[in-house]
Structure formats: C-alpha cells, structure tokens
Motif scaffolding. Structure first.
Motif, PDB file in Angstrom:
ATOM      1  N   GLN A  47      29.240 -16.086   1.074  1.00  0.00           N
ATOM      2  CA  GLN A  47      29.126 -17.159   0.081  1.00  0.00           C
ATOM      3  C   GLN A  47      30.450 -17.406  -0.636  1.00  0.00           C
ATOM      4  OE1 GLN A  47      25.699 -15.321  -1.911  1.00  0.00           O
ATOM      5  NE2 GLN A  47      24.738 -17.338  -1.793  1.00  0.00           N
ATOM      6  N   SER A  48      30.676 -18.682  -0.970  1.00  0.00           N
ATOM      7  CA  SER A  48      31.816 -19.029  -1.813  1.00  0.00           C
ATOM      8  C   SER A  48      31.339 -19.003  -3.258  1.00  0.00           C
ATOM      9  CB  SER A  48      32.343 -20.420  -1.458  1.00  0.00           C
ATOM     10  OG  SER A  48      31.411 -21.411  -1.885  1.00  0.00           O
ATOM     11  N   LEU A  49      32.292 -19.037  -4.174  1.00  0.00           N
ATOM     12  CA  LEU A  49      31.914 -19.075  -5.588  1.00  0.00           C
ATOM     13  C   LEU A  49      31.171 -20.367  -5.891  1.00  0.00           C
ATOM     14  CD1 LEU A  49      35.091 -17.553  -7.261  1.00  0.00           C
ATOM     15  CD2 LEU A  49      33.006 -16.416  -6.511  1.00  0.00           C
ATOM     16  N   GLU A  50      31.572 -21.431  -5.228  1.00  0.00           N
ATOM     17  CA  GLU A  50      30.881 -22.714  -5.407  1.00  0.00           C
ATOM     18  C   GLU A  50      29.425 -22.603  -4.956  1.00  0.00           C
ATOM     19  OE1 GLU A  50      31.305 -27.312  -3.898  1.00  0.00           O
ATOM     20  OE2 GLU A  50      33.079 -26.046  -3.850  1.00  0.00           O
ATOM     21  N   ASP A  51      29.190 -21.931  -3.823  1.00  0.00           N
ATOM     22  CA  ASP A  51      27.820 -21.710  -3.339  1.00  0.00           C
ATOM     23  C   ASP A  51      26.976 -21.004  -4.396  1.00  0.00           C
ATOM     24  OD1 ASP A  51      28.529 -22.720  -0.838  1.00  0.00           O
ATOM     25  OD2 ASP A  51      28.791 -20.739   0.074  1.00  0.00           O
ATOM     26  N   LEU A  52      27.623 -20.121  -5.145  1.00  0.00           N
ATOM     27  CA  LEU A  52      26.921 -19.322  -6.146  1.00  0.00           C
ATOM     28  C   LEU A  52      26.813 -20.028  -7.496  1.00  0.00           C
ATOM     29  CD1 LEU A  52      28.628 -15.957  -5.232  1.00  0.00           C
ATOM     30  CD2 LEU A  52      26.222 -16.536  -4.844  1.00  0.00           C
ATOM     31  N   GLY A  53      27.396 -21.218  -7.589  1.00  0.00           N
ATOM     32  CA  GLY A  53      27.313 -21.984  -8.827  1.00  0.00           C
ATOM     33  C   GLY A  53      28.321 -21.547  -9.883  1.00  0.00           C
ATOM     34  N   ILE A  54      29.389 -20.878  -9.454  1.00  0.00           N
ATOM     35  CA  ILE A  54      30.409 -20.435 -10.402  1.00  0.00           C
ATOM     36  C   ILE A  54      31.487 -21.506 -10.506  1.00  0.00           C
ATOM     37  CG2 ILE A  54      32.185 -18.695 -10.878  1.00  0.00           C
ATOM     38  CD1 ILE A  54      30.388 -16.677  -9.420  1.00  0.00           C
ATOM     39  N   ASP A  55      31.697 -21.999 -11.724  1.00  0.00           N
ATOM     40  CA  ASP A  55      32.704 -23.037 -11.949  1.00  0.00           C
ATOM     41  C   ASP A  55      34.059 -22.400 -12.261  1.00  0.00           C
ATOM     42  OD1 ASP A  55      32.486 -22.079 -14.537  1.00  0.00           O
ATOM     43  OD2 ASP A  55      31.559 -23.893 -15.344  1.00  0.00           O
ATOM     44  N   SER A  56      35.043 -23.211 -12.586  1.00  0.00           N
ATOM     45  CA  SER A  56      36.398 -22.696 -12.811  1.00  0.00           C
ATOM     46  C   SER A  56      36.458 -21.730 -13.990  1.00  0.00           C
ATOM     47  CB  SER A  56      37.395 -23.837 -12.991  1.00  0.00           C
ATOM     48  OG  SER A  56      37.004 -24.665 -14.068  1.00  0.00           O
ATOM     49  N   LEU A  57      35.688 -21.996 -15.044  1.00  0.00           N
ATOM     50  CA  LEU A  57      35.661 -21.084 -16.179  1.00  0.00           C
ATOM     51  C   LEU A  57      35.050 -19.742 -15.766  1.00  0.00           C
ATOM     52  CD1 LEU A  57      36.148 -20.473 -19.144  1.00  0.00           C
ATOM     53  CD2 LEU A  57      33.925 -21.478 -19.653  1.00  0.00           C
ATOM     54  N   GLY A  58      33.977 -19.812 -15.009  1.00  0.00           N
ATOM     55  CA  GLY A  58      33.347 -18.581 -14.512  1.00  0.00           C
ATOM     56  C   GLY A  58      34.286 -17.793 -13.615  1.00  0.00           C
ATOM     57  N   LEU A  59      35.084 -18.503 -12.820  1.00  0.00           N
ATOM     58  CA  LEU A  59      36.065 -17.856 -11.957  1.00  0.00           C
ATOM     59  C   LEU A  59      37.097 -17.103 -12.794  1.00  0.00           C
ATOM     60  CD1 LEU A  59      37.626 -17.253  -9.362  1.00  0.00           C
ATOM     61  CD2 LEU A  59      38.629 -19.540  -9.547  1.00  0.00           C
ATOM     62  N   VAL A  60      37.617 -17.759 -13.822  1.00  0.00           N
ATOM     63  CA  VAL A  60      38.607 -17.117 -14.686  1.00  0.00           C
ATOM     64  C   VAL A  60      38.002 -15.881 -15.358  1.00  0.00           C
ATOM     65  CG1 VAL A  60      40.018 -17.419 -16.766  1.00  0.00           C
ATOM     66  CG2 VAL A  60      39.968 -19.205 -15.023  1.00  0.00           C
ATOM     67  N   GLU A  61      36.776 -15.990 -15.829  1.00  0.00           N
ATOM     68  CA  GLU A  61      36.112 -14.853 -16.461  1.00  0.00           C
ATOM     69  C   GLU A  61      35.917 -13.715 -15.460  1.00  0.00           C
ATOM     70  OE1 GLU A  61      32.586 -16.171 -18.480  1.00  0.00           O
ATOM     71  OE2 GLU A  61      33.724 -17.406 -19.873  1.00  0.00           O
ATOM     72  N   ALA A  62      35.565 -14.070 -14.203  1.00  0.00           N
ATOM     73  CA  ALA A  62      35.405 -13.054 -13.163  1.00  0.00           C
ATOM     74  C   ALA A  62      36.735 -12.357 -12.883  1.00  0.00           C
ATOM     75  CB  ALA A  62      34.841 -13.679 -11.892  1.00  0.00           C
ATOM     76  N   ILE A  63      37.823 -13.134 -12.836  1.00  0.00           N
ATOM     77  CA  ILE A  63      39.156 -12.560 -12.601  1.00  0.00           C
ATOM     78  C   ILE A  63      39.498 -11.569 -13.723  1.00  0.00           C
ATOM     79  CG2 ILE A  63      41.635 -13.076 -12.487  1.00  0.00           C
ATOM     80  CD1 ILE A  63      40.556 -14.349 -10.069  1.00  0.00           C
ATOM     81  N   PHE A  64      39.251 -11.958 -14.978  1.00  0.00           N
ATOM     82  CA  PHE A  64      39.517 -11.048 -16.097  1.00  0.00           C
ATOM     83  C   PHE A  64      38.696  -9.764 -15.957  1.00  0.00           C
ATOM     84  CE2 PHE A  64      40.756 -14.787 -19.003  1.00  0.00           C
ATOM     85  CZ  PHE A  64      42.100 -14.615 -18.740  1.00  0.00           C
ATOM     86  N   SER A  65      37.432  -9.910 -15.578  1.00  0.00           N
ATOM     87  CA  SER A  65      36.562  -8.741 -15.415  1.00  0.00           C
ATOM     88  C   SER A  65      37.056  -7.838 -14.294  1.00  0.00           C
ATOM     89  CB  SER A  65      35.122  -9.177 -15.134  1.00  0.00           C
ATOM     90  OG  SER A  65      34.589  -9.851 -16.248  1.00  0.00           O
ATOM     91  N   ILE A  66      37.525  -8.440 -13.193  1.00  0.00           N
ATOM     92  CA  ILE A  66      38.052  -7.663 -12.069  1.00  0.00           C
ATOM     93  C   ILE A  66      39.317  -6.921 -12.501  1.00  0.00           C
ATOM     94  CG2 ILE A  66      39.228  -7.912  -9.825  1.00  0.00           C
ATOM     95  CD1 ILE A  66      37.108 -10.135  -9.204  1.00  0.00           C
ATOM     96  N   GLU A  67      40.194  -7.607 -13.226  1.00  0.00           N
ATOM     97  CA  GLU A  67      41.425  -6.962 -13.708  1.00  0.00           C
ATOM     98  C   GLU A  67      41.089  -5.757 -14.581  1.00  0.00           C
ATOM     99  OE1 GLU A  67      44.792 -10.451 -13.832  1.00  0.00           O
ATOM    100  OE2 GLU A  67      43.498 -10.252 -15.596  1.00  0.00           O
ATOM    101  N   GLU A  68      40.125  -5.925 -15.464  1.00  0.00           N
ATOM    102  CA  GLU A  68      39.736  -4.852 -16.374  1.00  0.00           C
ATOM    103  C   GLU A  68      39.069  -3.702 -15.626  1.00  0.00           C
ATOM    104  OE1 GLU A  68      36.618  -4.604 -19.951  1.00  0.00           O
ATOM    105  OE2 GLU A  68      38.161  -6.138 -20.228  1.00  0.00           O
ATOM    106  N   ALA A  69      38.183  -4.029 -14.690  1.00  0.00           N
ATOM    107  CA  ALA A  69      37.430  -3.003 -13.971  1.00  0.00           C
ATOM    108  C   ALA A  69      38.329  -2.120 -13.112  1.00  0.00           C
ATOM    109  CB  ALA A  69      36.351  -3.655 -13.106  1.00  0.00           C
TER     110      ALA A  69
END
Length: 88
Positions: free
Chosen positions: A28-50
């Motif tokens: 699945q792509s992020l678009e398939d999952l309904g994740i928009d650009s803001l959600g992508l940025v938040e996911a990136i921050f979470s990945i960096e932190e994790a």
C-alpha cells in the motif's frame, strides 16, 4: 534493544492512518491508506524519534529528497538503510 524496524514503521503508519497495524500491507501507498501530506510529515517525525535517525525528507519536494515513500515496503527499506548508514 534492537527494535523490529518493519513492525515499528507499520505501527507508526497505522497510527497516522487511524488503522490497526494488521490492516496495513507492504504494497500500500500512503495515499491508499488515506494519509495526507501533514500525516506524512508527522509519520516522518515519529520515525525519526523512534529510531533516532535523521530522515532526508523535503515536504516541498518529496521526489528530490531521496527518501522513497512510494509504498509501506519502500519506507521500511529506506528507514533500514538510514539505520545502517548511521551505524557506519
């Protein structure tokens, strides 16, 4: 303790998509999952932190950042690559 990169990235993406991790597939792509650009940025921050890594991502020009966000599997691969590079 080494985290399971795949499980952790899927959990972060699932949280952004407001889904259960079991509902997220590697294809699945992020678009398939309904994740928009803001959600992508938040996911990136979470990945960096994790994973205590710096993701080379430019929200204004995602294709030029070198961080592949085309699918869940691509994101996992990119994160694994960054973790390995940081160890070197």
């Amino acid at each position: 303790m080494v985290k399971d990169v795949r499980q952790e990235v899927i959990a972060i993406i699932a949280e952004q998509a407001v889904l259960e991790p079991s509902d997220v597939s590697l294809e699945q792509s992020l678009e398939d999952l309904g994740i928009d650009s803001l959600g992508l940025v938040e996911a990136i921050f979470s990945i960096e932190e994790a994973f205590d890594i710096q993701v080379p991502f430019n929200a204004n020009d995602p294709d030029a950042s070198g961080f592949d966000i085309s699918s869940v599997a691509a994101i996992i691969g990119a994160v694994e690559g960054l973790i390995e590079a940081q160890k070197a």
